[in-house]
Design an enzyme around this catalytic site. Structure first.
Site, mmCIF file in Angstrom:
data_model
loop_
_atom_site.group_PDB
_atom_site.id
_atom_site.type_symbol
_atom_site.label_atom_id
_atom_site.label_comp_id
_atom_site.label_asym_id
_atom_site.label_seq_id
_atom_site.Cartn_x
_atom_site.Cartn_y
_atom_site.Cartn_z
ATOM 1 N N ILE A 478 5.011 -9.254 2.425
ATOM 2 C CA ILE A 478 5.383 -9.382 3.839
ATOM 3 C C ILE A 478 4.658 -8.347 4.689
ATOM 4 O O ILE A 478 5.068 -8.058 5.817
ATOM 5 C CB ILE A 478 6.912 -9.309 4.032
ATOM 6 C CG1 ILE A 478 7.500 -8.001 3.485
ATOM 7 C CG2 ILE A 478 7.573 -10.494 3.369
ATOM 8 C CD1 ILE A 478 8.996 -7.843 3.781
ATOM 9 N N THR A 644 -0.641 2.648 0.986
ATOM 10 C CA THR A 644 0.262 1.581 1.428
ATOM 11 C C THR A 644 1.704 2.085 1.472
ATOM 12 O O THR A 644 2.485 1.677 2.330
ATOM 13 C CB THR A 644 0.158 0.340 0.527
ATOM 14 O OG1 THR A 644 0.384 0.733 -0.838
ATOM 15 C CG2 THR A 644 -1.216 -0.306 0.628
ATOM 16 N N VAL A 713 9.916 1.878 -1.368
ATOM 17 C CA VAL A 713 9.584 2.707 -0.210
ATOM 18 C C VAL A 713 9.713 1.939 1.114
ATOM 19 O O VAL A 713 9.473 2.503 2.174
ATOM 20 C CB VAL A 713 8.157 3.287 -0.309
ATOM 21 C CG1 VAL A 713 8.093 4.317 -1.421
ATOM 22 C CG2 VAL A 713 7.121 2.201 -0.520
ATOM 23 N N GLU A 715 12.273 0.756 2.815
ATOM 24 C CA GLU A 715 13.386 0.953 3.739
ATOM 25 C C GLU A 715 13.761 2.410 3.979
ATOM 26 O O GLU A 715 14.331 2.756 5.013
ATOM 27 C CB GLU A 715 14.594 0.144 3.252
ATOM 28 C CG GLU A 715 14.382 -1.301 3.610
ATOM 29 C CD GLU A 715 15.212 -2.293 2.831
ATOM 30 O OE1 GLU A 715 16.004 -2.995 3.445
ATOM 31 O OE2 GLU A 715 15.035 -2.398 1.603
HETATM 32 MO MO1 MOS Z 1 14.735 -6.115 3.778
HETATM 33 S S1 MOS Z 1 16.173 -6.034 5.294
HETATM 34 O O1 MOS Z 1 15.717 -6.379 2.399
HETATM 35 O O2 MOS Z 1 13.748 -7.384 4.151
#
Ligand code: MOS
Length: 748
Positions: A478, A644, A713, A715
């Site tokens: 993502i 990253t 890493v 959050e």
């Molecule tokens: Mo995260 S809020 O688990 O994409």
């Protein structure tokens, strides 16, 4: 236009021996910055139809009439879907849970005439081009019958209830917090109110559904192609081999892609009914019509003895959910975990509002609970007359205070020390309002961050063929760097260069992988890739010693190494290039299924930790706050890619700055509607708001947490940052503002 076929440059060759730990550039970086990366809303096809969603404008009631005739008269409009003409769908006859669904009755788009929230999708206009669809959507006339609604959490909090479904949300009390509080030499108590927040990824939610004679090839913005595929199969009564979901590039998600969003339903429905390919993209405004970080009202009281040892903690929180589902998050448990304290009471409750269900938003729970608790800790340190960093060290917990278990690793002390050194904390003048430059007050604040180190079940396949090494699984990237770290893990395990690894992900036809969320992606996907490569290595080793012509023939007793693209006898007596082996025996593949080690899980607590220090400058006359420095020292196990990983943490810190100073969804309770659904009025920090962010990874060996020794890493960066800033504002001004964001009006 198959985007997966684009070359993936970016990893400099020659870093084979220890491919993990190298600050390699993102594999997908050049594609993204040159525009070669094709996102879900970019997939082109001749004859593609465009759908535009119409959203409800009342918070509660029913649709009495829909006037679609003017829209249908517009040339190019193909169809208008609503509850009146939607197809009879499989889902509507059975319960369904997506992989991130809270308990409750899940929303079924276009199910009936009921309106559950302002912004609910109530119709889809499909046209030959986007502009026509958008124009026609504005022509739909809706007559509502409104019913009384409740969108005010302050009022609804009186009826809040303790959620039943998950006990971890409300851990049991220990000791007698009420008695200890009454007897405490020092007491602080405060209210902490954190506003609604929206995910706002750069890429808006989009689904392009390519119709293939009943089968569907779907390009979706999602944090799990498997979740999207299963959702589509279940709702539309399709089989997994009829639906393929891909999502090779995701322009940020932060939790918004954990659940299939309504544009996916709409696009698939239209494609199924019309027998044509359809794309539905949400507008920025519509990005404010689904999940969000809920409003939280918290009260925290602390008691301490005269030496600054915590003796009592009380943490109460009320959050909103919808009437449909019981969304809940871990807000209070952290308060019983972080510091030593014998008497703790925590209580979490939910109140139902006529809004849509909240949704996991980066560091759900901790971003709310820890950021409040760490402000309370700062208040207590001030009350005790102890430096706030020293106060945290006095109360440092060597073991998990909730379970009594040891941590797999906890280098939080080193985080504090490293951050303090880098920040120059020792020069801090203790009293509020004691540091000043011109008309600006300067404040320095500190806070602790903590986040779970999770791992989920996952599968992966590794293939060594004439083209080199390929690893594949249905994982998502993502924007976190997943492509790159998987190449590093595979390269290191197989002794090849990372640039030679072909990483294929984000395709539901690939081996099953779970949601990318909870900062568990690296541990989850990485463990599966590593295991698949290890199995492949065993296969290749066996072949290498078994083949008669092999230089390694008969060396079954000598340990073999995979290095520099060859298999070598450890004693240096012989080696066989992998390419030669594959030329002889053909491509070889291996598959692995991995999951968390339950033995370790039972014996240890697993968390990443951080220390965040922030400097603010406050214009005394205008109440304007600038964050001028942030240092984040993070202990998250072994770091696979410092570049990253640092990018993840600094991104989290930017969120923290937004949370502290800028971001807030403003709900008009009378209308039950978020009013600031755009970037002009919902302010996300821009470059001018962001100072130098210094991210440091503290060395942390962790042989227990998983085979790679890594923690997440994604959050941790957002946890603690808002508190550090709020604490810095207190230090600068002497004003404790518990209500975030701290907008200038709250200081004046
Ligand atoms: Mo995260 S809020 O688990 O994409």
């Amino acid at each position: 236009m198959p985007p997966l076929d684009t070359a993936k440059p970016g990893i400099p060759p020659g870093a084979t021996a220890r491919a993990t730990g190298q600050p390699l550039d993102r594999i997908d970086g050049p594609d993204k910055v040159t525009g070669r990366a094709v996102y879900a809303g970019d997939i082109a096809e001749k004859g593609l139809l465009y759908g535009m969603v119409v959203n409800a404008t009342i918070p509660r009631g029913r649709i009495v009439a829909l006037d679609i005739a003017p829209a249908l008269r517009i040339p190019g409009v193909v169809e208008v879907f609503s509850h009146l003409n939607r197809p009879d769908l499989a889902w509507f006859n059975s319960a369904y849970e997506d992989d991130d669904a809270p308990p409750g009755t899940h929303f079924r788009p276009l199910y009936d005439d009921r309106v559950h929230w302002s912004g609910q999708p109530i119709a889809l206009v499909v046209a030959e081009d986007f502009e026509t669809a958008r124009h026609a959507a504005g022509m739909i006339g809706v007559t509502y019958e409104s019913e009384p609604h409740e969108a005010d959490l302050y009022r609804a909090a009186g009826n809040a209830h303790v959620p039943r479904q998950r006990s971890s949300i409300n851990p049991s009390s220990r000791g007698r917090a009420d008695l200890a509080m009454a007897e405490a030499a020092l007491r602080v108590e405060g209210d902490y109110t954190f506003g609604y927040q929206f995910h706002n990824p750069m890429e808006m939610h989009a689904s392009t559904v390519l119709w293939r004679d009943g089968a569907l090839e779907i390009w979706d913005k999602t944090q799990s192609v498997v979740n999207s595929r299963d959702y589509v199969c279940r709702i539309f009564g399709l089989k997994p081999d009829q639906v393929r979901v891909r999502s090779p590039y995701v322009g940020g998600a932060f939790g918004s892609g954990l659940r299939p969003q309504y544009q996916l339903f709409m696009a698939v429905m239209a494609a199924q009914v019309l027998g044509r390919s359809v794309r539905v993209v949400l507008s920025r405004e519509q990005m404010f019509t689904f999940g969000y970080r809920p409003l939280a009202l918290q009260q925290i009281a602390l008691g301490a003895d005269a030496n600054g040892h915590l003796t009592a903690i009380r943490h109460d929180a009320v959050q909103n959910t919808s009437r449909l589902e019981e969304y809940q998050e871990n807000i209070v448990p952290w308060s019983g975990l972080i510091y030593q304290c014998p008497n703790v009471t925590m209580k979490y409750r939910l109140a139902e509002l006529d809004l849509y269900t909240p949704l996991d938003t980066r560091a759900p729970g901790a971003a709310t609970g820890v950021n409040a608790f760490e402000q309370a800790i700062d208040a207590m340190a001030h009350e005790a007359g102890i430096d706030p960093l020293e106060f945290r060290l006095i109360n440092y917990a060597e073991r998990d205070q909730t379970t009594g278990m040891a941590f797999t690793s906890k280098q939080l002390r080193a985080c504090y020390a490293t951050a303090a050194e880098r920040f120059g904390w020792s020069a801090r003048k203790p009293l509020p309002r004691s540091m000043r430059e011109g008309r600006e007050l300067i404040g320095w604040g500190v806070a602790t961050g903590v986040w779970e180190a999770m791992q989920m079940n996952c599968s992966a396949r590794a293939v060594m063929g004439p083209e080199g090494l390929m690893v594949e699984l249905a994982a998502s990237d993502i924007g976190t760097g997943t492509y790159t770290i998987l190449a590093q893990i595979a390269a290191e395990t197989m002794g090849v260069d990372p640039s030679e690894v072909d990483v294929r992900i984000a395709d539901s036809d690939l081996p099953k992988a779970p949601l990318q969320g909870g900062s568990a992606g690296a541990a989850t996907f990485g463990s599966a890739v590593k295991a698949a490569c290890e199995t492949l290595r065993e296969t290749l080793s066996r072949l290498a010693v078994a083949l008669p012509q092999s230089p390694l023939a008969g060396k079954g007793n000598v340990p073999l190494q995979f290095e520099g693209g060859t298999i070598r006898a450890e004693d240096g007596s012989a080696e066989l290039p992998l390419a030669d082996l594959i030329a002889t025996c053909g491509a070889q593949e291996a598959r692995a299924d991995t999951g968390p080690s339950t033995a370790s899980q039972m014996r240890y607590s697993r968390y990443s930790h951080s220390a965040v220090m922030a400097e603010v400058r406050v214009d005394e006359e205008l109440g304007q706050i600038r964050v001028t420095r942030v240092v984040g020292a993070v202990a998250a196990g072994r770091i696979l890619n410092p570049k990253t990983a640092a990018s993840q943490v600094s991104g989290g810190i930017v969120w923290g700055i937004g949370k502290a100073l800028h971001e807030e969804g403003l709900l008009d309770e009378r209308l039950g509607r978020f009013m600031n659904h755009n970037f002009a009025e919902y302010h996300i920090p821009v470059n001018a708001d962001i100072p130098e962010i210094d991210v440091i990874f503290v060395p942390e060996e962790d042989p227990e947490v998983n085979a790679l020794g890594i923690k997440g890493v994604g959050e941790i960066g957002v946890v603690g940052t808002a508190a550090a800033i709020a604490n810095a504002v207190f230090h600068a001004t002497g004003r404790r503002v518990g209500s975030l964001p701290i907008t200038p009006d709250k200081l004046l």
